[in-house]
Design an enzyme around this catalytic site. Structure first.
Site, PDB file in Angstrom:
ATOM      1  N   ARG A  19       1.627  -0.661  -2.468  1.00  0.00           N
ATOM      2  CA  ARG A  19       0.892  -1.905  -2.203  1.00  0.00           C
ATOM      3  C   ARG A  19       0.769  -2.784  -3.443  1.00  0.00           C
ATOM      4  O   ARG A  19       0.982  -3.999  -3.367  1.00  0.00           O
ATOM      5  CB  ARG A  19      -0.500  -1.606  -1.638  1.00  0.00           C
ATOM      6  CG  ARG A  19      -0.454  -0.976  -0.252  1.00  0.00           C
ATOM      7  CD  ARG A  19      -1.814  -0.530   0.210  1.00  0.00           C
ATOM      8  NE  ARG A  19      -2.335   0.444  -0.750  1.00  0.00           N
ATOM      9  CZ  ARG A  19      -3.612   0.758  -0.866  1.00  0.00           C
ATOM     10  NH1 ARG A  19      -4.519   0.190  -0.105  1.00  0.00           N
ATOM     11  NH2 ARG A  19      -4.011   1.654  -1.758  1.00  0.00           N
ATOM     12  N   ASN A  37      -2.364   0.016   3.858  1.00  0.00           N
ATOM     13  CA  ASN A  37      -2.011   1.350   4.309  1.00  0.00           C
ATOM     14  C   ASN A  37      -2.474   1.529   5.743  1.00  0.00           C
ATOM     15  O   ASN A  37      -3.553   1.040   6.120  1.00  0.00           O
ATOM     16  CB  ASN A  37      -2.699   2.426   3.459  1.00  0.00           C
ATOM     17  CG  ASN A  37      -2.059   2.606   2.105  1.00  0.00           C
ATOM     18  OD1 ASN A  37      -0.917   2.239   1.881  1.00  0.00           O
ATOM     19  ND2 ASN A  37      -2.808   3.186   1.184  1.00  0.00           N
TER      20      ASN A  37
END
Length: 101
Positions: A19, A37
């Site tokens: 990320r 996520n």
């Protein structure tokens, strides 16, 4: 012309700085959107921006950062929403995967 791509990435993609690396890569290219996520261990992201920049983000998503092992990546074109900035969203709770492609 602004385009939007919604991607869903599977494999070893959590706990490998996916990320944060995605955010930095998007900011370098001026791409807006978000990444988060998913509860099942996958990652979901949305990219909005110029066509060539979004295409580059989608290619990056299919590979990920060096520690990732992407096994599957799907993308769907969507109507742009006029997003600004790129954000790492909180993890999706169990059962909350409304944008999965």
């Amino acid at each position: 012309m602004t385009v939007r791509q919604h991607v869903h990435v599977s494999g070893r993609v959590q706990g490998v700085f996916y990320r944060d690396t995605c955010r930095r890569f998007a900011e370098e290219r001026g791409v807006a959107g978000w990444v988060r996520n998913l509860y099942n261990g996958d990652v979901e992201a949305v990219f909005e921006g110029r066509s060539d920049d979004v295409a580059e983000m989608a290619r990056w998503a299919a590979q990920g950062p060096p520690a990732a092992q992407v096994t599957h990546c799907t993308g769907v074109a969507e109507e742009p929403e006029g997003l600004t900035g790129f954000h790492v969203l909180p993890d999706a709770p169990p059962g909350d995967d409304p944008h999965a492609v």
